[in-house]
Design a protein around this motif. Structure first.
Motif, mmCIF file in Angstrom:
data_model
loop_
_atom_site.group_PDB
_atom_site.id
_atom_site.type_symbol
_atom_site.label_atom_id
_atom_site.label_comp_id
_atom_site.label_asym_id
_atom_site.label_seq_id
_atom_site.Cartn_x
_atom_site.Cartn_y
_atom_site.Cartn_z
ATOM 1 N N THR A 93 22.565 43.985 36.505
ATOM 2 C CA THR A 93 21.297 44.364 35.869
ATOM 3 C C THR A 93 21.099 43.701 34.507
ATOM 4 O O THR A 93 19.962 43.504 34.080
ATOM 5 C CB THR A 93 21.232 45.891 35.700
ATOM 6 N N GLY A 175 16.702 34.238 36.182
ATOM 7 C CA GLY A 175 15.908 35.133 35.351
ATOM 8 C C GLY A 175 15.029 34.410 34.347
ATOM 9 O O GLY A 175 14.019 34.963 33.889
ATOM 10 N N LEU A 178 12.163 33.257 36.960
ATOM 11 C CA LEU A 178 11.556 34.342 37.746
ATOM 12 C C LEU A 178 11.752 35.647 36.985
ATOM 13 O O LEU A 178 12.760 36.337 37.168
ATOM 14 C CB LEU A 178 12.203 34.423 39.132
ATOM 15 N N ARG A 179 10.796 36.012 36.152
ATOM 16 C CA ARG A 179 10.960 37.180 35.284
ATOM 17 C C ARG A 179 11.004 38.492 36.066
ATOM 18 O O ARG A 179 11.556 39.478 35.602
ATOM 19 C CB ARG A 179 9.835 37.220 34.243
ATOM 20 N N ASP A 180 10.422 38.501 37.249
ATOM 21 C CA ASP A 180 10.408 39.734 38.048
ATOM 22 C C ASP A 180 11.755 40.042 38.683
ATOM 23 O O ASP A 180 11.943 41.117 39.249
ATOM 24 C CB ASP A 180 9.354 39.649 39.158
ATOM 25 N N ILE A 181 12.678 39.097 38.593
ATOM 26 C CA ILE A 181 13.958 39.291 39.272
ATOM 27 C C ILE A 181 14.738 40.466 38.691
ATOM 28 O O ILE A 181 15.530 41.103 39.389
ATOM 29 C CB ILE A 181 14.808 37.998 39.215
ATOM 30 N N SER A 182 14.503 40.782 37.429
ATOM 31 C CA SER A 182 15.210 41.910 36.813
ATOM 32 C C SER A 182 14.815 43.230 37.481
ATOM 33 O O SER A 182 15.644 44.141 37.597
ATOM 34 C CB SER A 182 14.924 41.976 35.310
ATOM 35 N N GLN A 183 13.562 43.338 37.911
ATOM 36 C CA GLN A 183 13.123 44.547 38.612
ATOM 37 C C GLN A 183 13.782 44.642 39.987
ATOM 38 O O GLN A 183 14.226 45.714 40.414
ATOM 39 C CB GLN A 183 11.595 44.535 38.766
ATOM 40 N N PHE A 184 13.857 43.516 40.663
ATOM 41 C CA PHE A 184 14.489 43.476 41.976
ATOM 42 C C PHE A 184 15.970 43.816 41.897
ATOM 43 O O PHE A 184 16.500 44.563 42.727
ATOM 44 C CB PHE A 184 14.300 42.082 42.592
#
Length: 269
Positions: A93, A175, A178-184
């Motif tokens: 995370t 990361g 792809l900034r959304d990868i932290s949510q995934f």
């Protein structure tokens, strides 16, 4: 331009003192300002164990196959799963924001960015060690003994550490783009807890779905830590050897992917 290491090990070997200093700063920074300081690294896992034991052991009346059915045995077995998952989940995370959160290292100075992953994993490893201290104290309190096989825990956990570093390099590099990868990754970390042997005994899962638990990279390590700490048995060296090869492959792929993608970090950030 950032410094580039020619191989994964040199990233640690050439900057060992810097890695250790960054690790120390991360650990102390987490508890800075807290009245009890580093003691929270021991208090937090104990409180976490109490909550899970209350929920699963007393309220849901869960029991682990192969034990005498006592809540203390269930708590120790459960705690091992939470410890191993907690280590890997912390690395997963935090990784996507590792480079994004240290843009000054990317743009302003010549800095070996790959060592940020080393310090992140070592920081998580410190908390794993503190959790193990709590686990062993409870083992002595409830069972009055610690098996000699507990000394094998570092060897059992080592493949997971190697895997965590490789995964850290992959997610930290991705990361940036792809900034959304932290949510995934946050959702993935939670799924890995409930789809492993951390909380649910694989024996209680229908054969049709058991493969999901067996493919989870945490399941084998959790089971083997339980073998050496809880049951006092030797680990499955063959399974750990195969796992180590997989972890090493992820480690190498992660490093070279990180080195390839880092060329565009400054442009994106």
């Amino acid at each position: 331009m950032n410094a580039v290491s020619i191989n994964p090990i040199s990233a640690f070997g050439a900057y060992r003192s810097l890695v250790l200093e960054l690790t120390k700063r991360e650990i102390l920074g987490r508890y800075r300002g807290a009245t009890m300081g580093l003691l929270w690294s021991l208090i937090s896992p104990f409180l976490m164990l109490m909550i899970y034991t209350l929920a699963f052991g007393y309220i849901m009346k869960s029991r682990w196959p192969g034990t005498n059915g006592s809540t203390s045995d269930f708590a120790l077995i459960l705690f091992v799963g939470l410890i191993v998952h907690g280590f890997f989940a912390e690395c997963m995370t935090r990784a996507p924001l590792l480079i994004v959160g240290n843009t000054n290292y990317v743009k302003r100075v010549v800095f070996p960015l790959e060592i940020l992953t080393w310090s992140m994993v070592f920081s998580a490893l410190f908390h794993l060690a503190m959790n193990m201290v709590v686990l062993l104290c409870l083992k002595v309190y409830w069972h009055g003994e610690i098996h000699w096989t507990t000394l094998l825990v570092p060897l059992v956990v080592l493949p997971l550490i190697v895997l965590a570093i490789g995964v850290g390099w992959i997610f930290s590099a991705l990361g940036v783009y792809l900034r959304d990868i932290s949510q995934f990754v946050g959702v993935l970390a939670a799924a890995m807890l409930f789809l492993s042997s951390a909380i649910v005994p694989p024996e209680s899962i229908p054969q049709t779905y058991r493969w999901v638990f067996e493919l989870n990279p945490l399941t084998l390590i959790i089971n083997q830590v339980r073998e050496v700490v809880i049951w006092g048995r030797l680990p499955d060296w063959t399974a750990l050897s195969i796992y180590s090869l997989f972890a090493l492959a992820v480690f190498l792929v992660g490093f070279y992917l990180f080195q390839k993608l880092r060329r565009g970090f400054a442009d994106v950030l």
